[in-house]
Design a protein around this motif. Structure first.
Motif, short mmCIF file in Angstrom:
data_model
loop_
_atom_site.label_atom_id
_atom_site.label_comp_id
_atom_site.label_asym_id
_atom_site.label_seq_id
_atom_site.Cartn_x
_atom_site.Cartn_y
_atom_site.Cartn_z
N GLU A 61 0.82 -1.21 0.00
CA GLU A 61 0.00 0.00 0.00
C GLU A 61 0.85 1.26 0.00
O GLU A 61 0.33 2.36 0.17
CB GLU A 61 -0.91 0.00 1.24
N SER A 71 -3.30 -5.21 11.27
CA SER A 71 -4.23 -6.20 10.77
C SER A 71 -5.06 -5.58 9.65
O SER A 71 -5.46 -4.42 9.73
CB SER A 71 -5.15 -6.67 11.90
N CYS A 72 -5.28 -6.32 8.59
CA CYS A 72 -6.01 -5.92 7.37
C CYS A 72 -5.12 -5.21 6.35
O CYS A 72 -5.60 -4.86 5.28
CB CYS A 72 -7.26 -5.11 7.65
N ASP A 73 -3.84 -4.98 6.66
CA ASP A 73 -2.92 -4.39 5.68
C ASP A 73 -2.70 -5.34 4.51
O ASP A 73 -2.74 -6.57 4.67
CB ASP A 73 -1.56 -4.10 6.31
N SER A 74 -2.42 -4.76 3.36
CA SER A 74 -1.98 -5.53 2.19
C SER A 74 -0.47 -5.51 2.15
O SER A 74 0.13 -4.43 2.20
CB SER A 74 -2.56 -4.94 0.90
N TRP A 117 -0.83 -10.07 -0.39
CA TRP A 117 -1.53 -10.80 0.66
C TRP A 117 -2.10 -9.81 1.67
O TRP A 117 -1.45 -8.86 2.04
CB TRP A 117 -0.57 -11.75 1.39
N ARG A 118 -3.32 -10.07 2.11
CA ARG A 118 -3.89 -9.27 3.19
C ARG A 118 -3.67 -10.07 4.47
O ARG A 118 -3.99 -11.26 4.53
CB ARG A 118 -5.37 -9.02 2.96
N PHE A 120 -4.35 -10.82 8.43
CA PHE A 120 -5.39 -10.67 9.45
C PHE A 120 -4.90 -11.28 10.76
O PHE A 120 -4.45 -12.43 10.77
CB PHE A 120 -6.68 -11.39 9.05
N ASP A 122 -5.76 -12.77 14.54
CA ASP A 122 -6.88 -13.30 15.33
C ASP A 122 -7.22 -12.35 16.46
O ASP A 122 -8.38 -12.13 16.77
CB ASP A 122 -6.51 -14.66 15.92
N GLY A 129 -4.90 -3.30 16.80
CA GLY A 129 -4.72 -3.73 15.42
C GLY A 129 -3.28 -3.92 14.99
O GLY A 129 -3.03 -4.38 13.88
N ASP A 142 -4.64 -11.82 -2.78
CA ASP A 142 -5.44 -10.78 -3.44
C ASP A 142 -5.83 -11.12 -4.88
O ASP A 142 -6.44 -10.31 -5.56
CB ASP A 142 -4.65 -9.46 -3.42
N THR A 146 -9.08 -10.64 -3.82
CA THR A 146 -9.06 -11.49 -2.63
C THR A 146 -9.77 -12.83 -2.82
O THR A 146 -10.22 -13.43 -1.85
CB THR A 146 -9.59 -10.79 -1.36
#
Length: 192
Positions: A61, A71-74, A117-118, A120, A122, A129, A142, A146
């Protein structure tokens, strides 16, 4: 509080299968596919060969080196085998129960979405985050927005000093149907 991961960090990735005995994400052998560099599997050691189990976390990004990984970063995962092992990515359909094969490749040789890749988590400390060493994470490829599946282990790799094959799965944790210790889609970072 564990170390927060930052872009540019060099890491190892341990798979959660068999109560965290699924092996370390590793590049192994030349891939016999156009545009691919190396095959990918898990191995018994994070240091099977020179840099084969070491990955650098890069932002997909445009976040600067040193920025915190959230978390949720590409992200991209760049393999450091001999300093240039290529980027982790999907390639071609895999046999059931998996979705796609996984290899490394140069950016110039494969579409960007298959190398992205994203990530995540747990859960994270303080619900902030930020991804830390030791957090349980999942990686969603992705490809086609995705639809590339979650990074997953499946079947014995059958090569010296290795554990399992690496593919993607439509399921977050495909192996959990076999019990709570069979987390084939779970991974943990450690610093290299």
């Amino acid at each position: 509080m564990a170390d927060v991961l930052r872009y540019g960090d060099k890491v190892h990735l341990l798979n959660g299968y068999a109560n965290w005995d699924g092996g370390y994400l590793d590049s192994y052998g030349h891939a016999d596919l156009p545009g691919a560099k190396y095959g990918v599997l898990t191995s018994v050691s994070p240091n099977r060969g020179e840099g084969t189990g070491t990955w650098r976390i890069d932002s997909a990004e445009g976040k600067a080196a040193g920025s915190e990984v959230l978390s949720c970063d590409s992200i991209y995962l760049f393999n450091l085998y001999l300093g240039d092992g290529g980027y982790l990515g999907t390639y071609g359909h895999a046999a059931t129960p998996e979705q796609y094969g996984v290899v490394t490749a140069n950016k110039a040789d494969r579409p960007d979405d298959v190398l992205t890749w994203r990530v995540f988590a747990d859960s994270t400390d303080s619900y902030d985050g930020k991804i830390r060493v030791g957090d349980v994470v999942h990686f969603l490829n992705d490809y086609n927005r995705t639809h590339g599946g979650f990074l997953d282990t499946c079947n014995n790799a059958g090569k010296p000093d290795t554990k399992y094959g690496v593919f993607t799965s439509r399921l977050l944790n495909r192996g959990l149907s076999s019990g709570p210790t069979a987390a084939t889609g779970a991974w943990k970072f450690s610093k290299a």
